[in-house]
Each structure stands twice: as structure tokens, then as C-alpha cells.
Design a protein around this motif. Structure first.
Motif, PDB file in Angstrom:
ATOM      1  N   ASN A   3       0.739  -1.237   0.199  1.00  0.00           N
ATOM      2  CA  ASN A   3      -0.002   0.000  -0.152  1.00  0.00           C
ATOM      3  C   ASN A   3       0.817   1.295   0.041  1.00  0.00           C
ATOM      4  O   ASN A   3       0.238   2.285   0.059  1.00  0.00           O
ATOM      5  CB  ASN A   3      -0.873  -0.053   1.359  1.00  0.00           C
ATOM      6  N   CYS A   4       2.112   1.187  -0.230  1.00  0.00           N
ATOM      7  CA  CYS A   4       3.152   2.403  -0.359  1.00  0.00           C
ATOM      8  C   CYS A   4       2.681   3.198  -1.348  1.00  0.00           C
ATOM      9  O   CYS A   4       2.588   2.582  -2.473  1.00  0.00           O
ATOM     10  CB  CYS A   4       4.416   1.688  -0.463  1.00  0.00           C
ATOM     11  N   PRO A   5       2.431   4.570  -0.894  1.00  0.00           N
ATOM     12  CA  PRO A   5       2.251   5.328  -2.230  1.00  0.00           C
ATOM     13  C   PRO A   5       3.306   5.398  -3.297  1.00  0.00           C
ATOM     14  O   PRO A   5       2.993   5.680  -4.382  1.00  0.00           O
ATOM     15  CB  PRO A   5       2.165   6.781  -1.368  1.00  0.00           C
TER      16      PRO A   5
ATOM     17  N   GLY B 177       2.506   3.877  -6.540  1.00  0.00           N
ATOM     18  CA  GLY B 177       1.416   4.164  -7.320  1.00  0.00           C
ATOM     19  C   GLY B 177       0.576   3.088  -7.233  1.00  0.00           C
ATOM     20  O   GLY B 177       0.086   2.805  -6.480  1.00  0.00           O
ATOM     21  N   GLY B 178      -0.121   2.901  -8.615  1.00  0.00           N
ATOM     22  CA  GLY B 178      -1.320   1.914  -8.726  1.00  0.00           C
ATOM     23  C   GLY B 178      -0.763   0.553  -9.159  1.00  0.00           C
ATOM     24  O   GLY B 178      -1.326  -0.270  -9.428  1.00  0.00           O
TER      25      GLY B 178
ATOM     26  N   ALA C  99       0.261  -2.157  -7.736  1.00  0.00           N
ATOM     27  CA  ALA C  99      -0.218  -3.403  -7.148  1.00  0.00           C
ATOM     28  C   ALA C  99      -1.524  -3.528  -7.057  1.00  0.00           C
ATOM     29  O   ALA C  99      -2.297  -4.326  -6.471  1.00  0.00           O
ATOM     30  CB  ALA C  99       0.468  -3.376  -5.532  1.00  0.00           C
ATOM     31  N   SER C 100      -2.329  -2.407  -7.556  1.00  0.00           N
ATOM     32  CA  SER C 100      -3.703  -2.527  -7.465  1.00  0.00           C
ATOM     33  C   SER C 100      -4.400  -2.662  -8.806  1.00  0.00           C
ATOM     34  O   SER C 100      -5.728  -2.815  -8.939  1.00  0.00           O
ATOM     35  CB  SER C 100      -4.319  -1.496  -6.702  1.00  0.00           C
TER      36      SER C 100
ATOM     37  N   PRO D 184       1.622   3.787 -14.283  1.00  0.00           N
ATOM     38  CA  PRO D 184       0.191   4.488 -14.780  1.00  0.00           C
ATOM     39  C   PRO D 184       0.459   5.826 -14.735  1.00  0.00           C
ATOM     40  O   PRO D 184       1.334   6.517 -14.031  1.00  0.00           O
ATOM     41  CB  PRO D 184      -0.687   3.966 -13.677  1.00  0.00           C
TER      42      PRO D 184
ATOM     43  N   SER E  71      -1.146   8.570 -14.099  1.00  0.00           N
ATOM     44  CA  SER E  71      -1.272   9.586 -12.741  1.00  0.00           C
ATOM     45  C   SER E  71      -1.729   8.719 -11.518  1.00  0.00           C
ATOM     46  O   SER E  71      -2.535   7.909 -11.505  1.00  0.00           O
ATOM     47  CB  SER E  71      -2.402  10.555 -13.028  1.00  0.00           C
ATOM     48  N   SER E  72      -1.295   9.298 -10.221  1.00  0.00           N
ATOM     49  CA  SER E  72      -1.702   8.712  -8.942  1.00  0.00           C
ATOM     50  C   SER E  72      -1.447   9.643  -7.896  1.00  0.00           C
ATOM     51  O   SER E  72      -0.350   9.891  -7.583  1.00  0.00           O
ATOM     52  CB  SER E  72      -0.724   7.306  -8.890  1.00  0.00           C
ATOM     53  N   PRO E  73      -2.403  10.182  -7.547  1.00  0.00           N
ATOM     54  CA  PRO E  73      -2.185  11.163  -6.487  1.00  0.00           C
ATOM     55  C   PRO E  73      -2.126  10.496  -5.123  1.00  0.00           C
ATOM     56  O   PRO E  73      -3.050   9.764  -5.001  1.00  0.00           O
ATOM     57  CB  PRO E  73      -3.473  12.019  -6.423  1.00  0.00           C
ATOM     58  N   GLU E  74      -1.107  10.581  -4.188  1.00  0.00           N
ATOM     59  CA  GLU E  74      -1.145   9.986  -3.070  1.00  0.00           C
ATOM     60  C   GLU E  74      -0.417  10.874  -2.054  1.00  0.00           C
ATOM     61  O   GLU E  74       0.373  11.887  -2.553  1.00  0.00           O
ATOM     62  CB  GLU E  74      -0.283   8.494  -3.079  1.00  0.00           C
TER      63      GLU E  74
ATOM     64  N   GLU F 129       8.248   8.444  -5.516  1.00  0.00           N
ATOM     65  CA  GLU F 129       7.019   8.017  -6.418  1.00  0.00           C
ATOM     66  C   GLU F 129       7.378   8.497  -7.846  1.00  0.00           C
ATOM     67  O   GLU F 129       7.713   9.611  -7.937  1.00  0.00           O
ATOM     68  CB  GLU F 129       5.816   8.509  -5.619  1.00  0.00           C
ATOM     69  N   ASN F 130       7.176   7.645  -8.626  1.00  0.00           N
ATOM     70  CA  ASN F 130       7.094   8.176 -10.122  1.00  0.00           C
ATOM     71  C   ASN F 130       5.780   7.839 -10.830  1.00  0.00           C
ATOM     72  O   ASN F 130       5.695   7.019 -11.229  1.00  0.00           O
ATOM     73  CB  ASN F 130       8.156   7.513 -10.877  1.00  0.00           C
ATOM     74  N   PRO F 131       5.073   8.848 -10.795  1.00  0.00           N
ATOM     75  CA  PRO F 131       3.730   8.779 -11.293  1.00  0.00           C
ATOM     76  C   PRO F 131       3.850   8.695 -12.711  1.00  0.00           C
ATOM     77  O   PRO F 131       2.875   7.973 -13.476  1.00  0.00           O
ATOM     78  CB  PRO F 131       2.684   9.761 -10.945  1.00  0.00           C
TER      79      PRO F 131
END
Lengths: 728, 145
Positions: free
Chosen positions: B52-54, B57-58, B60-61, B128, B130-133, B140-142
Motif C-alpha cells: 500500500n506504499c504510495p 502508485g497503482g 499493486a492494485s 500508470p 497519474s496517481s495522487p497519493e 514515487e514516479n507517477p
């Protein structure tokens, strides 16, 4: 229809005869009574109408006999018809089974059923006939009230005839109405044959038999509406038939905003193969809000309004949507897809929540059961009472800014009108004022901002900073009117007239009302959830839980913050943090709200700040300032970190851009003001509960630590040293 | 020369660089590394990966989340001399999955190289858009380059 007519024809003479008889009798007795009354009034009071004696008795006997005769006649006619009908059906069954013929037979049967003396049904059954041959979708509006359950449940069919059965005469109609959902259902095979026997069986007037044959009906339903495609079960199509609504979602998230998306991501990360369903009223997939009042207005790209991509200062481009559509699974596939996924059901509102039964009901009647549920319904913009009372013309020219469509509409309007007034001096109002102010010189637009406070962000920043900020906003081309309380708004001569309490009058073409957010707590009543009276929103505990299987996150959650007490926060980062936390707790983490969320605001290129905790201007503050250099601007901060969403600057490393476009180098900034950059501490009982980093960036972890400690510091200047405000 | 003024309940202090040169004597409480409430970075205190680490990004989900988790776990626990060399199969199936979603996982030239040097570089391969966390202090590399 013909039946009806023949019956009526037969009955008509009888009716006429009996009615004339009645009339004559009535006249006679009335005349007689009239005379009698005149002569012997007092004596006859108690037995007035019945006291007429012999003639009246005869009169009543005659009427009674007539009615009885009519009734007997009608019953006989109808039962004859019914027998004839049943004979017909058996005949049809015994015929050799051929597809189109069967369908025609059904059509005929249905047509015959129209001859029943129920005139209003024909239109409905005609529609049914057409539905077996043409688009089920077109018919959807007519039959919606009848079809309530997704067709995948065979047992559901039994309940459908019930609402339409109104009188014993209507068996054929019942059968016809059952055909409706049958016809509407998604088609799977090309087989129309089995329709006939099903129809036959359904003509039995007893509900029992209907129930028995229902499983057949459902399998037939699969085949009946063949030629026309099943309503496409696309996640983004709001008008798709109920068949694309899954009946069960292990994780149900109500609301499709930032908090909901963050929770979905969290759940998927922690529960492998999780199936998450997001149900949202909006027609858009989850997106982030900050750019709607900031970056999207400053974009050079004319297509930005359509694509909702925005370019940041350093050229990095991103979309406001969290993920493109390919990320999501379609709701219809959610139960089957191998590794689970996130599905978004757009255009649906959850209107009722059954907490004991663990299910929700949507606006179109569909029901979804869940195991864990998150309520992340956010809120709706508040409006001023004076505007609401001002009438249609004023409301038409008022924008309540919150969603993508509001942005697009305001953007369009800003190019068309000559003057816009923004009411509200908080974050949204000030940001929009600055954004529109920027445009004002280009397009000849007058931008006025008015609010009751003494300066912009009057409820957030201490007075000296609020005044300074107001000057900055004025420099952006906005005419700022402070101490302004709107008394009334009228529409006159194609202009809106705003009258203030102190008498000042303003004329404008369009109003933007940014006066706060009303949290959406519509489900509180049906779900039996508590609503907080101080802050609004659903009341939840420190773990964001409202009750056993229900969590609330985002703008709608009034939660207990262990460090800072009960609060409700309406910021983007809070939505992310609380959504993540709710997702973690929904997968068993049991963690309280601990990681403080932050917020930020940019008012033009020169003024920017980040803040954390309780930032309320009514608290005593201590501000420590240094002189700013050209490097201390929001622009510089974003260039360094590569992101305009400053909650991410802590975790962001510059990785590159989607399409790096060259940007013009920003002009050098001259900072002559006193409050160039610094740190402001907000105190409650000598403890720091809030911090504003004024033009000082990338220091949020230190601020977070200080608030977490919750210590009483003797000298805040010493604490300020930790921030190194003189450095970059 | 620092000076101080008071405006009502608000106190304002102006400080020069020299004033802030001396180290601060403000006391901060020691952080407890085992605090159960704290957010963790990519690696949890017990050595597991924090999906769940920001910073992820996305990854793992998303639709290829399972493949990503398998590949990355394999890499993380790999005891080979060339870390992750026994995980080629996992990475290949992850690649295959990602190729089905070019919008989510933009294909880049450096896609083929397995994450080297540990967790931080993992998301840089294909991420991905975009990923706002928000923000425990990890990278983090969105957006992919």
C-alpha cells in the motif's frame, strides 16, 4: 378492443333501458315527495325518502333486478371469452413448433388480450409485442416500474406480474406483462421457439403455476429479445439496463471521488483479488479536484478543456483522472474476472441503505449487497439563501463550482460575458478569482470578488497575512470587495444586480458562489447513522468506522483525530489519506487516523503556502519570517519537485514527462514585501496544533512531526529554526 | 537583527539568517520505529513489502497487480547472487500482462530491464499515468518518461 365493443353493444340497450327507467321513477317519486313535503312536512322527517310507500319499493326492486341481470350477463360473457381464449392457447401449443410462427402466435394472443375491457392496457401490450421484435432499450422507460430485478434471477420473475395484476379479469394481461421483462432481458441465443409453451403456461390464472414456469420464463427471456443486442454493459454508460448492476460486491464504495479511489487502491493492494465496486452519481470516472480551480485555468493548450490534461510548470503533463478507463473492470464482469478489480458504476445514486441486511438500493431500484461498505459521498456546494430566493433568472446565471461540468461551463462563460462576481473569500473563491483575474486582461473581463471577511482567506490566515494576500489577489486583476454581506440579488435589464447590506450596488453578468460545502448525508436516515451537529457529516470514530461494516472517508466524514480532536476536513490530501486509511481498515488493519494530512493553495505565481493541522485564524499565532529571494515561489517549488499536486512533492522524484513541451522561462520575481517567507504556528493551550509554511516548501515532514509531538514549546523561534527558512 | 511585534493575538518575529544559524534547542520526541500506527515506507519493519506504499502508485492494485506482486515478491526474497535471476518467469508474465494495457503501462525502451538496485527503481519501468497519493517520505514516479 373488439371484445370490449361487442360487450358494450350488448349491454348498452339494457343499460339505456334501465337508466331511463331509473330516471322516470326518480322524477315521479321526486314530484310526489315534493307535493307530500309541502303538505305534511313535520310528520315525515325521520322517514323522509323511504316513506313513500308502495311505489318506492317497486322502484327499488326494479333497479335491483336490472343490476343483477346486467351483472350476470357480463360475467357470462367474460367467462365465455376466457374459455375461448384457453382453447385457443391449447390449439397453438399443439401446432408444430416453428420459430416465427410462435412469435406471431404470441403477438396474436397478446393482441387478443387487448380486447379485454381494460382500455389502458393495449398501449402497454402493443409495446410488448414490438419489444419481442425490436429494441428492448427503447421500451425501457415504459416498463421500468415493472422491471425491478436484474433478470439473472429466475425467481424474480414471479414477483413482476404482481404489481400489474389489478383485477381478476386480467390474466391475459398478466401474461403480457411478464413478456415485457422477458423481452427486455439480455439475449443470449437465437432460439425463439420455447416462447410458446411458456406463454401458454403463464395464462393460468393462478400465481402458483406462474411461479413453476418462471424458470422456463427466464431461460426464454434469454432468447426472446434476441435480435436486438443486450443493453451494452459498459461501466461509463449511465442509461444501461439494470442487468449490468452486479448483485453483490464484497467491497462497495459509495461515491466516486478522491477518497473512494484511494480506498479502492488501498483495498486492492492489501486484499489480493479483491472485487471493488464504486457507485457514483456522476458520469465521470474518479478524478482529482484541485486542478479544476488551478492548473486547468492556466493551461496554454486549447484542448485542455476537453481532455482535462494539464501541463505543469516544468512541462510534465497529467490528466485529472486518476486512471484511464482501461484500468477499471466493467461492473458486469466484476464477479467473474480472475484477479478481481475495480469497477465503476456511473450515473447511479444510492438512495437507501439497509444496514441489517447489508445491502443498498439504487435510484433505479437495483439492489446491491455488500460485505464491507465505504461511504465517500463528499458534499454539494452551499448556496446563498438570497440567491436561492431570487428566482430562475438569477439561478441560471449562478455557478456552484465543484465538478468537471462546472469547470467547463464556467470556462465557457468566462469567454462570453463581460463581468463575473465571485462571492466567497476562502480557498475556492480566491483561487477562482485569481484564475479568472488572469484572463481578465486578455479577454476584457471584469472580475470582482466579494466576501464578509476583512481579507482573502480571512478565516485561515492571521489578519496581517490575510491583508497581504488580498493585495496580491488585487494585483492579479481582481477587484476585491471586503466587508461585503449580500442582501439581495435581482435580475434586471439583462444584468444581475447585487445589493449589499451597506448599500453598495454591483451589476454583473454572472455569479460564482463559493460559500462552502454541505456534506451529503442523505443515507444517514435509512442507515441509522449519526450525523454530527457541530461539523456536519457522518460521525465516525478514530478508525473512520461508523458501525460494523460501514466506514466513511473524505469530506463527508466527521472523525475523531487522536491528536487534534474531532474534526471534519475538506481538503484533497485528507481525502487521499482518509480514503487510504478506510481501505486499510476495511481489510482488517484497525488503524486510527494518525498521519496528518496537509493542504496547500496557490494564489497566483507569487503566493503559495502549505499547511497542516488546525489552521484557524481565531487561534493565537506566532509567525517567524525571513526575507524571500526569487527562488521562493510556488513556481520554483513545482519545478523542483516536478508536481503541481503538492501533497505528492514529498514522494515524488522527477521521472519525466508524458510529452515534454517547452515552457517559457518565468520572469524574475521581485519580492519586496515584508512577509516573503516564513512559518506560522497556530496554538491551542500553548500547544502547536497547526502550521502554515509560507512560501517555504518541501518541509512538511518537520511540520508533521511537530504537530504529532503535541508538546508545549517555550520558544517558538527555536522551533522555527528547524525549518531552515533561509535556505531553499 | 531580529525584532518582534504583536498585532492583537498574533505575534510576528522577523529573523535574519544569522539569528537562525545557531542550532535549535527545541526538543522533539524520539520516533518509535515499531509504532503500529505509523505509516511505513516500502518495506515494513518485519521485512515484508508494503503493497500500500504510495511510492508504488497503482502498480499493486491495477489489472496486472497480481503479476506485479508475484514478480516483485520473488525479487525481494530472492537469495541468488544476481538478485532476481530466478524470477524471470514472473517478470515475463508481468510484462505480458502489462502489454495488454498500453494506456496504463506505457511501453518504454528500458522496460525490459528488471528492477535493479532495489525498491526505489521498481516503479520507474512502466507506471500508470497519474496517481495522487500522500506522503510518507519515499519516492514515487507517477509518470513514465
Amino acid at each position: 378492443m373488439f371484445k370490449c365493443k361487442t360487450v358494450w353493444n350488448k349491454l348498452a340497450p339494457l343499460a339505456r333501458a334501465s337508466s331511463t327507467l331509473c330516471l322516470q321513477n326518480a322524477r315521479k317519486s321526486a314530484l310526489r315527495h315534493g307535493r307530500r313535503l309541502e303538505m305534511v312536512q313535520k310528520a315525515q322527517m325521520s322517514s323522509g325518502p323511504a316513506g313513500g310507500g308502495g311505489e318506492n319499493t317497486l322502484y327499488y326492486v326494479l333497479i335491483g333486478a336490472t343490476c343483477l341481470g346486467a351483472g350476470v350477463y357480463a360475467y357470462r360473457t367474460v367467462s365465455e371469452d376466457k374459455d375461448r381464449y384457453n382453447e385457443r392457447m391449447t390449439e397453438i401449443v399443439s401446432r408444430p413448433k416453428q420459430g416465427p410462427q410462435a412469435a406471431e402466435a404470441v403477438a396474436e394472443v397478446v393482441a387478443e388480450s387487448k380486447e379485454e375491457p381494460v382500455a389502458e392496457e393495449p398501449t402497454l401490450t402493443e409495446a410488448d409485442v414490438e419489444s419481442t421484435e425490436s429494441e428492448p432499450i427503447a421500451e425501457a422507460p415504459v416498463t421500468k416500474p415493472i422491471v425491478e430485478e436484474p433478470v439473472t434471477e429466475p425467481t424474480v420473475q414471479a414477483s413482476i406480474p404482481e404489481p400489474t395484476v389489478e383485477s381478476p379479469i386480467r390474466e391475459p394481461v398478466v401474461e403480457a406483462s411478464v413478456i415485457e421483462p422477458v423481452a427486455e432481458a439480455p439475449a443470449v441465443t437465437q432460439n425463439e421457439e420455447p416462447l410458446a409453451p411458456v406463454v401458454e403456461s403463464e395464462t393460468e390464472p393462478t400465481a402458483v403455476i406462474i411461479a413453476e414456469h418462471v424458470p422456463e420464463a427466464s431461460s426464454v427471456s434469454e432468447s426472446a429479445a434476441v435480435p436486438k443486442a443486450a443493453p451494452a454493459a459498459e461501466p461509463v454508460e449511465p442509461t444501461a439496463a439494470p442487468s449490468d448492476v452486479p448483485e453483490h460486491a464484497p467491497y462497495l464504495l459509495i461515491g466516486g471521488g478522491t477518497a473512494s479511489f484511494a480506498a479502492a487502491r488501498s483495498i486492492r493492494a492489501r486484499d489480493p483479488g479483491a472485487r471493488v465496486l464504486i457507485v457514483t452519481e456522476e458520469s465521470d470516472l474518479p478524478y482529482m479536484r484541485p486542478p479544476l480551480s488551478k492548473e486547468l485555468w492556466f493551461s496554454d493548450d486549447p484542448k485542455a478543456i476537453e481532455t482535462l490534461h494539464f501541463k505543469q510548470w516544468n512541462g510534465k503533463e497529467r490528466s485529472i483522472y486518476f486512471q484511464p478507463p482501461s484500468f477499471y473492470v466493467s461492473p458486469a464482469d466484476l464477479a467473474k474476472v480472475e484477479n478481481g478489480g475495480v469497477a465503476v458504476l456511473t450515473g447511479r445514486k444510492v438512495v437507501h441503505m439497509d444496514v441489517r441486511g447489508n445491502k443498498v438500493k439504487l435510484s433505479d431500484g437495483a439492489e446491491i449487497s455488500y460485505e464491507k461498505c465505504l461511504i465517500a459521498t463528499g458534499g454539494v456546494p452551499r448556496n446563498l439563501q438570497v440567491i436561492e430566493r431570487a428566482g430562475e433568472e438569477v439561478m441560471k446565471r449562478t455557478t456552484l463550482f465543484r465538478k468537471i461540468e462546472d469547470f467547463r461551463s464556467l470556462e465557457k462563460i468566462s469567454g462570453e460575458v463581460k463581468s463575473i462576481i465571485i462571492i466567497g473569500g476562502g480557498f475556492l473563491g480566491s483561487e477562482l478569482a485569481c484564475a479568472l483575474g488572469r484572463r481578465s486582461t486578455d479577454v476584457g473581463l471584469e472580475v470582482i470578488q466579494m466576501f464578509p471577511e476583512k481579507g482573502n482567506m480571512g478565516k485561515v490566515l492571521p489578519e496581517y497575512l490575510s491583508n497581504w494576500t488580498t493585495e496580491k489577489v488585487r494585483k492579479e486583476g481582481v477587484s476585491v470587495i471586503t466587508d461585503a454581506v449580500v442582501k439581495n440579488v435581482t435580475y434586471k435589464n439583462d444584468k444581475l444586480e447585487i445589493k449589499l447590506k451597506d448599500g453598495r450596488l454591483f451589476k454583473t453578468d454572472h455569479i460564482v458562489a463559493a460559500v462552502g460545502l454541505e456534506p451529503s448525508v442523505d443515507l444517514a436516515k435509512s442507515a441509522g447513522l449519526e450525523v454530527d451537529s457541530d461539523f456536519g457529516g457522518y460521525r465516525v470514530n478514530a478508525e473512520l468506522q461508523a458501525c460494523s461494516n460501514i466506514w466513511v472517508a473524505g469530506d463527508a466524514a466527521c472523525f475523531y483525530d487522536i491528536k487534534l480532536g474531532r474534526r471534519r476536513v475538506e481538503h484533497h490530501d485528507h481525502a487521499v489519506v482518509s480514503g487510504r486509511l478506510a481501505g486499510e481498515n476495511m481489510t482488517g488493519a484497525s488503524k486510527p487516523y494518525w498521519h496528518q494530512s496537509m493542504f496547500w493553495s496557490d494564489l497566483g505565481p507569487d503566493v503559495g503556502y502549505e499547511a497542516i493541522g488546525i489552521v484557524d485564524s481565531s487561534l493565537p499565532t506566532v509567525g517567524v519570517f525571513a526575507k524571500a529571494t526569487a527562488k521562493d515561489t510556488p513556481k520554483a517549488a513545482t519545478e523542483q519537485s516536478g508536481t503541481g499536486i503538492r501533497s505528492e512533492s514529498e514522494t515524488e522524484a522527477v521521472a519525466g514527462a508524458l510529452k515534454a513541451k517547452t515552457t517559457a522561462t518565468p520572469p524574475p520575481i521581485q519580492q519586496k514585501e515584508d512577509y516573503g517567507k516564513g512559518v506560522i504556528f497556530y496554538l491551542r493551550d500553548q500547544v502547536v496544533v497547526g502550521i502554515v509554511l509560507w512560501n517555504v516548501f518541501n518541509r512538511m515532514p518537520i511540520a508533521r512531526k511537530i504537530i504529532k509531538d503535541g508538546e508545549q514549546h517555550a520558544d517558538l523561534n527555536e522551533v522555527a529554526k528547524l525549518f531552515n527558512i533561509h535556505e531553499d | 537583527m531580529s525584532y518582534c511585534k504583536q498585532e492583537g493575538k498574533d505575534r510576528i518575529i522577523f529573523v535574519t539568517k544569522e539569528d537562525h544559524e545557531a542550532p535549535s534547542n527545541a526538543e522533539l520526541i524520539e520516533d518509535d520505529p515499531n509504532d503500529p500506527y505509523e505509516d511505513h515506507g516500502l518495506i515494513l519493519p518485519n521485512g515484508d513489502i508494503n503493497w500500500n506504499c504510495p511510492c508504488l502508485g497503482g502498480m499493486a492494485s491495477g489489472p496486472c497487480g497480481q503479476q506485479f506482486k508475484d514478480a516483485f515478491s520473488c525479487f525481494h526474497y530472492s537469495k541468488e547472487e544476481v538478485k532476481g535471476s530466478d524470477c524471470v518467469e514472473n517478470f515475463r508474465s508481468m510484462q505480458e500482462c502489462m502489454q495488454k494495457y498500453p494506456e496504463l503501462y506505457p511501453q518504454e525502451d528500458d522496460n525490459d530491464s528488471a528492477p535493479s538496485g532495489g525498491a526505489d527503481n521498481a516503479p520507474s519501468d512502466s507506471v500508470p499515468t497519474s496517481s495522487p497519493e500522500s506522503t510518507p517520505a519515499t519516492t514515487e514516479n507517477p509518470a513514465a518518461s
